[in-house]
Each structure stands twice: as C-alpha cells, then as structure tokens.
Design a protein around this motif. Sequence first.
Motif, PDB file in Angstrom:
ATOM      1  N   MET A 133       2.148   6.775 -11.254  1.00 14.86           N
ATOM      2  CA  MET A 133       1.079   6.017 -11.297  1.00 14.86           C
ATOM      3  C   MET A 133       1.236   4.792 -12.069  1.00 14.86           C
ATOM      4  SD  MET A 133      -2.004   9.062 -10.959  1.00 14.86           S
ATOM      5  CE  MET A 133      -1.863   9.729 -12.369  1.00 14.86           C
ATOM      6  N   ILE A 134       1.890   4.808 -13.147  1.00 12.56           N
ATOM      7  CA  ILE A 134       1.976   3.752 -13.847  1.00 12.56           C
ATOM      8  C   ILE A 134       2.908   2.612 -13.357  1.00 12.56           C
ATOM      9  CG2 ILE A 134       3.321   2.843 -15.963  1.00 12.56           C
ATOM     10  CD1 ILE A 134       2.753   5.517 -17.381  1.00 12.56           C
ATOM     11  N   SER A 138      -7.450   6.697 -11.112  1.00 16.27           N
ATOM     12  CA  SER A 138      -6.439   6.038 -12.144  1.00 16.27           C
ATOM     13  C   SER A 138      -5.805   5.037 -11.527  1.00 16.27           C
ATOM     14  CB  SER A 138      -5.344   7.240 -12.610  1.00 16.27           C
ATOM     15  OG  SER A 138      -5.999   8.302 -13.113  1.00 16.27           O
ATOM     16  N   ILE A 139      -5.754   4.655 -10.134  1.00 21.27           N
ATOM     17  CA  ILE A 139      -5.237   3.524  -9.776  1.00 21.27           C
ATOM     18  C   ILE A 139      -6.035   2.313  -9.001  1.00 21.27           C
ATOM     19  CG2 ILE A 139      -3.476   2.684  -8.187  1.00 21.27           C
ATOM     20  CD1 ILE A 139      -1.904   5.358  -8.520  1.00 21.27           C
ATOM     21  N   PRO A 140      -6.449   1.209  -9.199  1.00 21.82           N
ATOM     22  CA  PRO A 140      -7.113   0.306  -8.665  1.00 21.82           C
ATOM     23  C   PRO A 140      -6.434  -0.122  -7.242  1.00 21.82           C
ATOM     24  CG  PRO A 140      -5.801  -0.961 -10.340  1.00 21.82           C
ATOM     25  CD  PRO A 140      -5.740   0.472 -10.346  1.00 21.82           C
ATOM     26  N   PHE A 141      -7.278   0.037  -6.223  1.00 23.21           N
ATOM     27  CA  PHE A 141      -7.099  -0.137  -4.944  1.00 23.21           C
ATOM     28  C   PHE A 141      -8.248  -0.307  -4.058  1.00 23.21           C
ATOM     29  CE2 PHE A 141      -6.998   4.365  -5.083  1.00 23.21           C
ATOM     30  CZ  PHE A 141      -7.661   4.565  -3.850  1.00 23.21           C
ATOM     31  N   GLY A 142      -8.129  -1.200  -2.888  1.00 22.96           N
ATOM     32  CA  GLY A 142      -9.224  -1.366  -2.124  1.00 22.96           C
ATOM     33  C   GLY A 142      -9.859  -0.219  -1.414  1.00 22.96           C
ATOM     34  N   GLY A 143      -9.122   0.644  -0.772  1.00 23.16           N
ATOM     35  CA  GLY A 143      -9.745   2.036  -0.201  1.00 23.16           C
ATOM     36  C   GLY A 143      -8.799   2.604   0.264  1.00 23.16           C
ATOM     37  N   SER A 195       0.746  -1.203   0.133  1.00 26.33           N
ATOM     38  CA  SER A 195       0.046   0.031  -0.249  1.00 26.33           C
ATOM     39  C   SER A 195       0.903   1.143  -0.015  1.00 26.33           C
ATOM     40  CB  SER A 195      -0.834   0.004   1.187  1.00 26.33           C
ATOM     41  OG  SER A 195      -1.641  -1.074   1.120  1.00 26.33           O
ATOM     42  N   PRO A 196       0.826   2.081  -1.016  1.00 21.57           N
ATOM     43  CA  PRO A 196       1.562   3.230  -1.246  1.00 21.57           C
ATOM     44  C   PRO A 196       1.082   4.376  -0.450  1.00 21.57           C
ATOM     45  CG  PRO A 196       0.537   3.096  -3.343  1.00 21.57           C
ATOM     46  CD  PRO A 196       0.099   2.070  -2.395  1.00 21.57           C
ATOM     47  N   SER A 197       1.887   5.410  -0.070  1.00 24.64           N
ATOM     48  CA  SER A 197       1.492   6.716   0.089  1.00 24.64           C
ATOM     49  C   SER A 197       2.430   7.651  -0.759  1.00 24.64           C
ATOM     50  CB  SER A 197       1.957   7.397   1.611  1.00 24.64           C
ATOM     51  OG  SER A 197       1.008   6.818   2.433  1.00 24.64           O
ATOM     52  N   PRO A 232      -3.188  -2.780  -4.409  1.00 27.14           N
ATOM     53  CA  PRO A 232      -2.921  -2.640  -3.192  1.00 27.14           C
ATOM     54  C   PRO A 232      -4.172  -2.659  -2.309  1.00 27.14           C
ATOM     55  CG  PRO A 232      -2.454  -0.512  -4.333  1.00 27.14           C
ATOM     56  CD  PRO A 232      -2.815  -1.622  -5.240  1.00 27.14           C
ATOM     57  N   LEU A 233      -3.968  -3.142  -1.242  1.00 28.58           N
ATOM     58  CA  LEU A 233      -5.241  -2.976  -0.229  1.00 28.58           C
ATOM     59  C   LEU A 233      -5.829  -1.374   0.024  1.00 28.58           C
ATOM     60  CD1 LEU A 233      -7.503  -4.422   1.636  1.00 28.58           C
ATOM     61  CD2 LEU A 233      -5.812  -4.689   3.262  1.00 28.58           C
ATOM     62  N   ALA A 234      -4.506  -0.483   0.354  1.00 28.27           N
ATOM     63  CA  ALA A 234      -4.841   0.852   0.500  1.00 28.27           C
ATOM     64  C   ALA A 234      -3.987   1.410  -0.543  1.00 28.27           C
ATOM     65  CB  ALA A 234      -4.989   1.115   2.084  1.00 28.27           C
ATOM     66  N   LEU A 235      -4.405   2.797  -0.252  1.00 27.22           N
ATOM     67  CA  LEU A 235      -3.590   3.999  -1.162  1.00 27.22           C
ATOM     68  C   LEU A 235      -3.837   5.236  -0.370  1.00 27.22           C
ATOM     69  CD1 LEU A 235      -2.625   4.530  -4.654  1.00 27.22           C
ATOM     70  CD2 LEU A 235      -3.734   6.200  -3.354  1.00 27.22           C
ATOM     71  N   TYR A 236      -2.810   5.948  -0.088  1.00 24.83           N
ATOM     72  CA  TYR A 236      -2.978   7.469   0.414  1.00 24.83           C
ATOM     73  C   TYR A 236      -2.310   8.456  -0.429  1.00 24.83           C
ATOM     74  CZ  TYR A 236      -3.675   3.807   4.095  1.00 24.83           C
ATOM     75  OH  TYR A 236      -4.043   3.039   4.768  1.00 24.83           O
ATOM     76  N   ILE A 237      -2.957   9.405  -0.695  1.00 27.31           N
ATOM     77  CA  ILE A 237      -2.585  10.677  -1.460  1.00 27.31           C
ATOM     78  C   ILE A 237      -2.533  11.762  -0.759  1.00 27.31           C
ATOM     79  CG2 ILE A 237      -4.883  10.579  -2.652  1.00 27.31           C
ATOM     80  CD1 ILE A 237      -1.556  11.984  -3.986  1.00 27.31           C
ATOM     81  N   PHE A 238      -1.349  12.462  -0.523  1.00 26.74           N
ATOM     82  CA  PHE A 238      -1.116  13.615  -0.191  1.00 26.74           C
ATOM     83  C   PHE A 238      -0.828  14.822  -0.894  1.00 26.74           C
ATOM     84  CE2 PHE A 238      -0.349  10.244   3.241  1.00 26.74           C
ATOM     85  CZ  PHE A 238      -0.778  10.825   4.291  1.00 26.74           C
ATOM     86  N   THR A 239      -1.715  15.577  -1.017  1.00 26.13           N
ATOM     87  CA  THR A 239      -1.927  16.510  -1.885  1.00 26.13           C
ATOM     88  C   THR A 239      -2.891  17.719  -1.471  1.00 26.13           C
ATOM     89  OG1 THR A 239      -2.107  17.511  -4.094  1.00 26.13           O
ATOM     90  CG2 THR A 239      -3.618  15.840  -3.360  1.00 26.13           C
ATOM     91  N   GLU A 240      -2.427  19.153  -1.755  1.00 19.76           N
ATOM     92  CA  GLU A 240      -3.565  20.528  -1.396  1.00 19.76           C
ATOM     93  C   GLU A 240      -4.497  20.579  -2.657  1.00 19.76           C
ATOM     94  OE1 GLU A 240      -3.790  21.978   1.636  1.00 19.76           O
ATOM     95  OE2 GLU A 240      -2.787  20.111   2.079  1.00 19.76           O
ATOM     96  N   ASN A 241      -4.119  19.759  -3.969  1.00 19.70           N
ATOM     97  CA  ASN A 241      -4.873  20.031  -5.210  1.00 19.70           C
ATOM     98  C   ASN A 241      -5.925  18.761  -5.054  1.00 19.70           C
ATOM     99  OD1 ASN A 241      -5.660  19.889  -7.554  1.00 19.70           O
ATOM    100  ND2 ASN A 241      -3.863  21.308  -8.180  1.00 19.70           N
ATOM    101  N   ASP A 242      -7.216  19.145  -5.023  1.00 17.74           N
ATOM    102  CA  ASP A 242      -8.227  18.294  -4.952  1.00 17.74           C
ATOM    103  C   ASP A 242      -8.149  17.663  -6.386  1.00 17.74           C
ATOM    104  OD1 ASP A 242     -10.449  16.988  -3.625  1.00 17.74           O
ATOM    105  OD2 ASP A 242     -11.732  17.727  -5.379  1.00 17.74           O
ATOM    106  N   LYS A 243      -7.928  18.206  -7.696  1.00 18.46           N
ATOM    107  CA  LYS A 243      -7.920  17.571  -8.757  1.00 18.46           C
ATOM    108  C   LYS A 243      -7.132  16.325  -8.844  1.00 18.46           C
ATOM    109  CE  LYS A 243     -10.090  21.374 -11.333  1.00 18.46           C
ATOM    110  NZ  LYS A 243      -9.830  22.397 -12.503  1.00 18.46           N
ATOM    111  N   THR A 244      -5.841  16.731  -8.374  1.00 17.71           N
ATOM    112  CA  THR A 244      -4.836  15.717  -8.332  1.00 17.71           C
ATOM    113  C   THR A 244      -5.106  14.559  -7.469  1.00 17.71           C
ATOM    114  OG1 THR A 244      -3.157  17.320  -8.516  1.00 17.71           O
ATOM    115  CG2 THR A 244      -2.508  15.298  -7.592  1.00 17.71           C
TER     116      THR A 244
END
Length: 452
Positions: free
Chosen positions: A348-349, A376-381, A213-215, A357-369
Amino acid sequence: MYESIFNKQKQFFQTKDTMSLDVRIKALKQLKDAIRFYEDDLMFAMRADFNKNESDAFLTEIGIVYSEINFHLKNLADWAEPVNVKTPVTHFGSKSTIYKEPYGVTLIISPWNYPFNLAIAPLVGALSAGNTAILKPSEHTPHVSEVITKVIELAFPEKYVASIEGGIETNQQLLSLPFDYIFYTGSSHVGKIVMEAASKNLTPVTLELGGKSPSIVTKDANLKYAAKRIVWGKFMNAGQTCVATDYIYVDNSVKDQLIKHLKHYTHKFYNKEFEQQNYMQIINDDHFERVHNYIQGDIAYGGRSHKSRRMIEPTIIQNADFSHPAMEEEIFGPVLPVLGYDNLEKAMIDIRDLPDPLALYIFTENDKTAQHVIKSIPFGGGAINDTMYHLATPHLPFGGRGNSGMGKYHGRYSFDTFSHSKSILKQTTLFDIPLRYPTYRKFQKLLKYIWK
C-alpha cells in the motif's frame, strides 16, 4: 471561426428556453431518437476506426448511453425541483432552499478510446441540467466523430447543440472562448492545458483523466474469479480503458497460482480473436509503438503483434517490478505486468507513492482487509472482488482525484455537475430578531449559549 456558434448559443441560452423541464425532456428524447437512427452507422464507424466489434460497440458505447438517457428521463423532474434544507435556530423565522440552475454554454471535449460513450454521456448531463453545448469529438476516431456530428445535427439546431470536428488547433480555438463550463476527458497532460485555458476566464471544469490503476490480490482471494474479472476488464477494448487494471500487485504466496488462472482466461477469452485478427486495434501507429515497447521481461503469455493491423496480443508479464518500462506511465494497452509483494502494508505504501489512480480493485475474502485498503489509499473509485463494473451504475459517481482528475458524473451526478446550486434564504417579515444588529452586545451571553 467558432465564435459565431458560441454567440448563437449564448443568445439562445439567454432566452431561458433550455430551462424549461419540457424542453429538456424533449431534447433527451430527440437525442435518443437520433442515436437510434444512426445506430448501424455508429457500429460501422467503430469497426472502421479501430476494429471494435458490434457486440462491444453496443455494450460499452451505445447501450450504456441509452441507459443514461433513460435514467435521466425517469428522474429529471425530481432532480430539478428546489430542495428545502434545515435552517439553524439562529435563523428562526427563515427558510432555506437550494435551487439548481444551468451554467450556460458548455464545452465537452471527448477522447478516442470510447469515442461515442464519452462524448454523449456528458452531453446527457449538460442537456438534463438545462445548458447548451458545443461538443468536440476526438480527431483520432474520424469515422465515429463524423457520425456523432450527424447525430447532433439531426437532433438539434446549432444554437442549442453543435458538434465541431478537428484537431489540436480546433481545441485551442474552442478553449479560447469564455465558456460557462468545460468538461474534458483524456490524458493528464492535456488536462493541465485545459485547466490553464479555463483559468483565464475562471471557468469551472471537470477533468476525467486516468492513471495507473492497480488490482491488489491478497493470499485469501478467490484466485479464479480474480483472474477472470481482471482479464475481462483489462483486455476489453485492447486495454484502452481508463479504469482498466494497469498492473496487478499480488501476494507472492499465491502469485504463481494467479498467473496460471490469468493465462487460462486470457487464452479462453481472446486467443481466437487475435488469431483471426479480429481483436480490437490500437488507435494509431504512435500508440502501437509505445505499447509494444512495454513487451519485455518475463512474458508469461502473449507477446505477439500484427503491426500492419495495429494489433497487440493480450500479454501478461510476470516477475515485473516498479523499474519495468510498463510501470513508468499508464499503459493504456493490452499489456499486464504482475508484481509480487510479501507484506500488504508495504504494498500500500508503494501504491501511495505513485500519483492517485483513477481506480483501484481489491480482491480478498476478508472484509476488514478490503475496508483497510479502501480507507488507506487515495483513488477515484473502484470495486471489491471485481473490476470496472463501478462505472456502469448511474447510482455511483464516477471521477478521479489529484492526477486522475477532478469532478464527477453519471446519473444524478451528471445533472449536479452541470448545475449550479443556488442557495436562497427567505426571511420572515412577521417579526424581527434584534440579535443581528449592533445592539447584539446586550445578548452576548445568549449568543454564547446558543453557539456553544
């Protein structure tokens, strides 16, 4: 050996006693009372098995189960009600209803990393839906498994719920029985074995597995909060959490700044515990050696260990890449590789090239990103600007996809997982529409008009 218990539960389920809403509510209350009775024993057992302190034991194991039980008690009556749904105009005169019915005798096989929570939380769903259950706690946490058995024996007769302790042979014997539903939490390797065994009886399964699971940390992220939340989620439970950040993928332009914050919070949160040998242990010697072998390369923080205590210091590895040994499989320990990227699309590729992955976490201040990454990435939650918190709400389904599992649970989704949705159409006898009968050719133009 266990066939007699299975048969007792089969016979008890056929009495339909478990389908009564009052019986289900009573069962959940009995379970809660039994947990309260053995609460201190559970905390002692977790300390004995892998040095889990009382605060973490209550927060991540016992308290979250109380919350799950309370949520079911509050909402069960509504969930169990038949649901009327729309009926198309082609079915004029009829009504459509969905009934929820239990599967029957269920098997719950739980893991060692959260040995109480991940055994009892699925059981709450099974009981809420009106099933009986055989619970198989992990042999790797024998003290906790022993207390789980005491909790179950205090709360229920064997014909309703039973806890069976044992190792691989016990699992094999249980999996040979024709259960009506199987719920398994653990590794992908064993998940395949469970699914193969279930297929022999065409038994439906839920598999809660894991994965890398990536951050993802973008250049516009709040680096301080990103580091603080990643460190907390990663090194809790000595990294032995299926949804912990397995690796960080950060924009190279802010990588050094992020690592600075990672080091700060790792030291702040966990240095004292490790120095005093009060940090949580790796579950056994084999896992200790496996995780310890990942500590190589450019170590930014940590790297120490106490082999006799099976304790590994929270460790950050900077300048890692996909060839690093820690990137070969799910780490499931307190080792955190940090990889850098120059282009988010390429990153992302890279992630999509790995199993889901079971989980993915995205840290950004840009909601579009954030939305672009999520779509774009398949993951559990997962979460935006946080880690792990998504699994602690009963309003969100928790589960994986592909290599990280199948099926979901928590809250209403646990009830639904252990329930079959029986679809019923009630037709009127006040009149009869001729369109359905062999004379329908007369009405071909009308049918085309309706359906188009």
